[in-house]
Design an enzyme around this catalytic site. Structure first.
Site, short mmCIF file in Angstrom:
data_model
loop_
_atom_site.label_atom_id
_atom_site.label_comp_id
_atom_site.label_asym_id
_atom_site.label_seq_id
_atom_site.Cartn_x
_atom_site.Cartn_y
_atom_site.Cartn_z
CG ASP A 1 -20.31 21.54 18.23
OD1 ASP A 1 -20.24 20.73 19.38
OD2 ASP A 1 -21.60 21.72 17.87
NE ARG B 1 -22.24 14.77 16.70
CZ ARG B 1 -22.99 15.66 16.20
NH1 ARG B 1 -23.12 15.94 14.98
NH2 ARG B 1 -23.61 16.69 16.90
CG ASN C 1 -19.99 24.07 27.31
OD1 ASN C 1 -18.99 24.73 26.59
ND2 ASN C 1 -20.81 23.05 26.72
#
Ligand code: V0D
Length: 236
Positions: free
Chosen positions: A12, A16, A60
């Protein structure tokens, strides 16, 4: 303490990571692919038997089409860049989940890599693709019901149930790692993680290094796994 055979990672933090550098999300995924190579080669060198990577979840698909399209191009980027090295390192590609809904080109690249590496005897690099833990359990229950009703399966126990899961030929998951400080399982390997140690790290997947993997493995060995029983220091 028994040796780690199977590590599973929820990779993950690509989006970000990209956002932090003011880059499009796809740059994070590209960097994430390079990390898959680095960590897989390293884990194989460590003698890990199986590395399962959560690459693409059933959720997703709800992302913007542009990003989904880019994700579908990643197998081509990954295998065209690294298949030679994967073969040279004797790594065996496998997958759990399904390639349903995956564009034909990506599906073929994946199935070709599985076929080409099927006789390799080193680490299994197992991609969880379109994988959902609940769906896997429901499917196992459905198949068992069929087998039981036509007499080809006997009474159900944990071991027999596990043989209906997509992980049936893989060792038990010893260690689950999730990057990017999300403290959830997100429907990953629900049945298989019953006794696994879990390490949640703040590091984003594109920043994850072989040293970070060493740290996670150290944490595993510094926790005495007890399977609900007693360990050597706690037996009075
Ligand atoms: C890079 C996490 C989807 C970080 C997510 C093989 C690592 C994004 C796929 C994929 C990767 C798409 C279609 C398919 C099989 C897999 C994928 C790789 C890396 C390398 F048929 N995301 N994704 N594949 N990453």
């Amino acid at each position: 303490m028994e040796k780690i055979k199977h590590i599973a990672i929820i990779m993950d933090g690509n989006g970000r990571w990209a956002k932090r550098q003011l880059l499009p999300r796809t740059f994070g995924h590209k960097k994430g692919v390079e990390k898959v190579r680095e960590i897989a080669i390293y884990a194989n060198d460590l003698g890990i038997e199986c590395l399962t990577l959560y690459a693409f979840s059933t959720e997703n698909w709800r992302r913007p089409a542009e990003e989904v399209n880019y994700l579908m191009s990643l197998p081509k980027i990954f295998f065209s860049s690294y298949m030679k090295e994967i073969m040279a390192n004797n790594i065996k590609i496998q997958m759990i989940g399904s390639l349903e809904g995956v564009p034909a080109e990506a599906r073929k690249i994946f199935t070709d890599a599985i076929e080409e590496s099927k006789n390799n005897t080193g680490m299994i690099l197992n991609f969880a693709m379109n994988y959902g833990g609940r769906a896997e359990i429901v499917k196992a229950a459905q198949q068992y019901a069929i087998d039981y009703s036509n007499g080809s399966a006997g009474p159900l126990d944990e071991e027999l149930f596990a043989s209906y899961l997509m992980t049936k030929d893989l060792p038990e998951v010893d260690l689950l790692i999730r990057t990017s400080h999300e403290l959830r399982l997100s429907n990953f390997l629900l049945y298989q993680l019953a006794y696994s140690e879990m390490v949640f790290t703040d590091t984003l997947w594109p920043d994850f290094t072989t040293d970070d993997l060493d740290d996670c493995i150290d944490q595993f060995y510094h926790r005495g796994r007890r399977f609900g029983g007693l360990n050597e220091t706690e037996n009075t």
